[in-house]
Enzyme design. Sequence first.
Site, PDB file in Angstrom:
ATOM      1  N   LYS A  31       0.820  -1.222   0.000  1.00 46.93           N
ATOM      2  CA  LYS A  31       0.000   0.000   0.000  1.00 46.93           C
ATOM      3  C   LYS A  31       0.849   1.265   0.000  1.00 46.93           C
ATOM      4  CE  LYS A  31      -3.343  -2.773  -0.001  1.00 46.93           C
ATOM      5  NZ  LYS A  31      -4.007  -3.063  -1.278  1.00 46.93           N
ATOM      6  N   GLY A  64      -8.386  -1.674   6.082  1.00 52.05           N
ATOM      7  CA  GLY A  64      -8.475  -1.261   7.479  1.00 52.05           C
ATOM      8  C   GLY A  64      -7.700  -2.122   8.456  1.00 52.05           C
ATOM      9  N   ILE A 113      -7.754  11.968   7.653  1.00 48.20           N
ATOM     10  CA  ILE A 113      -8.886  12.707   7.104  1.00 48.20           C
ATOM     11  C   ILE A 113     -10.053  12.430   8.050  1.00 48.20           C
ATOM     12  CG2 ILE A 113     -10.396  13.028   5.093  1.00 48.20           C
ATOM     13  CD1 ILE A 113      -7.399  13.631   4.542  1.00 48.20           C
ATOM     14  N   GLU A 162      -9.711   3.147  -4.878  1.00 50.26           N
ATOM     15  CA  GLU A 162     -10.410   3.649  -3.701  1.00 50.26           C
ATOM     16  C   GLU A 162      -9.899   5.031  -3.353  1.00 50.26           C
ATOM     17  OE1 GLU A 162     -10.677  -0.478  -1.127  1.00 50.26           O
ATOM     18  OE2 GLU A 162     -10.157   1.378  -0.103  1.00 50.26           O
ATOM     19  N   ASN A 210      -7.708  -1.921  -5.806  1.00 49.09           N
ATOM     20  CA  ASN A 210      -8.108  -3.319  -5.728  1.00 49.09           C
ATOM     21  C   ASN A 210      -8.011  -3.928  -7.113  1.00 49.09           C
ATOM     22  OD1 ASN A 210      -8.789  -3.110  -2.939  1.00 49.09           O
ATOM     23  ND2 ASN A 210     -10.633  -2.044  -3.569  1.00 49.09           N
ATOM     24  N   ARG A 242      -9.058  -6.632  -8.568  1.00 54.06           N
ATOM     25  CA  ARG A 242      -9.991  -7.754  -8.748  1.00 54.06           C
ATOM     26  C   ARG A 242     -11.375  -7.191  -9.033  1.00 54.06           C
ATOM     27  NH1 ARG A 242      -9.813  -6.479  -3.233  1.00 54.06           N
ATOM     28  NH2 ARG A 242     -11.870  -5.838  -2.556  1.00 54.06           N
TER      29      ARG A 242
HETATM   30  C1  MV4 Z   1      -7.779   6.697   6.370  1.00 50.50           C
HETATM   31  C2  MV4 Z   1      -8.795   7.355   7.090  1.00 50.50           C
HETATM   32  C3  MV4 Z   1      -8.562   8.652   7.463  1.00 50.50           C
HETATM   33  N1  MV4 Z   1      -7.407   9.263   7.156  1.00 50.50           N
HETATM   34  N2  MV4 Z   1      -6.645   7.348   6.085  1.00 50.50           N
HETATM   35  C4  MV4 Z   1      -9.781   2.363   6.188  1.00 50.50           C
HETATM   36  C5  MV4 Z   1      -9.626   1.313   5.160  1.00 50.50           C
HETATM   37  C6  MV4 Z   1      -8.464   1.697   4.342  1.00 50.50           C
HETATM   38  N3  MV4 Z   1      -8.720   1.454   2.944  1.00 50.50           N
HETATM   39  C7  MV4 Z   1      -8.263   3.128   4.609  1.00 50.50           C
HETATM   40  N4  MV4 Z   1      -9.081   3.482   5.716  1.00 50.50           N
HETATM   41  C8  MV4 Z   1      -9.039   4.746   6.207  1.00 50.50           C
HETATM   42  N5  MV4 Z   1      -7.916   5.434   5.941  1.00 50.50           N
HETATM   43  C9  MV4 Z   1      -6.479   8.593   6.486  1.00 50.50           C
HETATM   44  N6  MV4 Z   1      -5.327   9.210   6.203  1.00 50.50           N
HETATM   45  C10 MV4 Z   1      -9.965   6.657   7.364  1.00 50.50           C
HETATM   46  C11 MV4 Z   1     -10.088   5.343   6.943  1.00 50.50           C
HETATM   47  C12 MV4 Z   1     -11.324   4.712   7.316  1.00 50.50           C
HETATM   48  C13 MV4 Z   1     -12.242   4.274   6.383  1.00 50.50           C
HETATM   49  C14 MV4 Z   1     -12.014   4.365   5.021  1.00 50.50           C
HETATM   50  C15 MV4 Z   1     -12.919   3.920   4.105  1.00 50.50           C
HETATM   51  C16 MV4 Z   1     -14.105   3.354   4.547  1.00 50.50           C
HETATM   52  C17 MV4 Z   1     -14.363   3.230   5.877  1.00 50.50           C
HETATM   53  C18 MV4 Z   1     -13.433   3.684   6.816  1.00 50.50           C
HETATM   54  C19 MV4 Z   1     -13.710   3.549   8.174  1.00 50.50           C
HETATM   55  C20 MV4 Z   1     -12.794   3.970   9.071  1.00 50.50           C
HETATM   56  C21 MV4 Z   1     -11.609   4.553   8.657  1.00 50.50           C
END
Ligand code: MV4
Length: 449
Positions: A116, A165, A203, A275, A290, A292
Amino acid sequence: MLSKILIANRGEVALRVIRACKELDIPCVAVYSEADVDSMHVIEADETVCIGPGPVIDSYLKIAHIIGAAEITGCDAIHPGYGFLAENPEFVLACEDNDMVFIGPSADLMRRMGDKSLAKQTMKKARIPVVPGSEGAVDNAADAAKLADEYGYPVMVKASAGGGGRGMRLVHSPDEMESLFNMASSEAETAFGDGTMYLEKAIVGPHHVEVQVLADRAGSVLTLGERDCSVQRRHQKLVEESPSPLLDPETRQKMCEAAIAACRACGYMNAGTLEFLVDNDQNFYFMEMNTRVQVEHPVSEMVTGVDIVREQIRIARGELLTMTGAIQTRGHAIELRINAEDPSNGFRPNTGTISRYVTPGGPGVRIDSHLYEGYTIPVFYDSLLAKLIVWDVDRPSAIRRALRALDEYVIEGLVTNKDLCTRILEAPAFRDGEYTTAFIEENMELLEI
Ligand code: MV4
């Protein structure tokens, strides 16, 4: 070219791939575990091979058994579905070593996107917006704390090998850094055998919006619009929709352009998803790619009319996309994931035998599911029972149609989250399109969880 396809999966996605094969007139082979003898994908495939006992480690994750099944049935291609081996570069190499076409991107690309932190650097170089953060890995908590002082708290520590996550912590202040960094790192070490971490600014209250892409071997790239997947709990998505109620048209266009640039930058081929995190000011940041087909791909199919799985197979056999750029979308689609879990009991999964099963119908209603009356859900696999997907001309009509279809849908014999889906659709924040990834947690009472 592609005379017979083995489907290295089970459940609804195996059935989804079988349907695509049949429409392309390509014979298909199902593999199954001893626990899946009575599964719908075994009933519907042209040929079947048992690959081991119920536990996934002994069957659906056994590369040698799957390759062996493909060889003895004379397959020349393998579709991985999602989950299991779908993002395992070793599996792609095993396919190639045995002269099987892997329906997806190359092992090398998969590996580069699987890291990642590296994926983020690749995208940054291609001028795709990424969350401000470390250039690559951060070695220890002290270095992380130094960087965090620069970015300002809160920050996220994330595992390079993570994703979805896992191996991730939100750090609010310097005094939390040491313990949370080390916790996340050792979690990643245990889960992925790699404790490498990177750091980024957090964020706050983000939306999860992703862009579906298709790319062919000639480097042509097509986007099929975006999906908003912000309604999720503990990184398990519950509701997905397209288009996103959040994005304004300029942001949508910029995100699709970024997705196309990203695919060009990494030389992507086949179906993929980029994403993004989106904040309340329409700023978007690349998160992960992703490599896939995804669970929620049907919402993009419904608004574009493109059969994504068919396109995956066409691309894998060397055909070129006939269109490029951003494809026109029409109307609104919503997907609800019906899981065998009990929201009022900590979302505890349960199994049982389907004693009564009545599916909804009518215009704009689609069900992707392997359920049938009398089917007993095996204990070994995930809790996804069905995806109810609806399409209508606009979002309010699609919500009403989804509520109507949920009401018609009868699944008896085990506990499902169907009523929770209804309450989500009825919740004011959802109806107004004003939800973030915090929606479920912020609406616990309303959703009667
Ligand atoms: C983050 C974020 C806030 N700030 N990165 C969670 C899954 C992974 N793909 C990235 N994720 C997050 N990264 C930063 N810099 C918040 C999340 C996150 C989140 C992202 C997408 C969908 C649901 C989520 C639930 C909690 C936190």
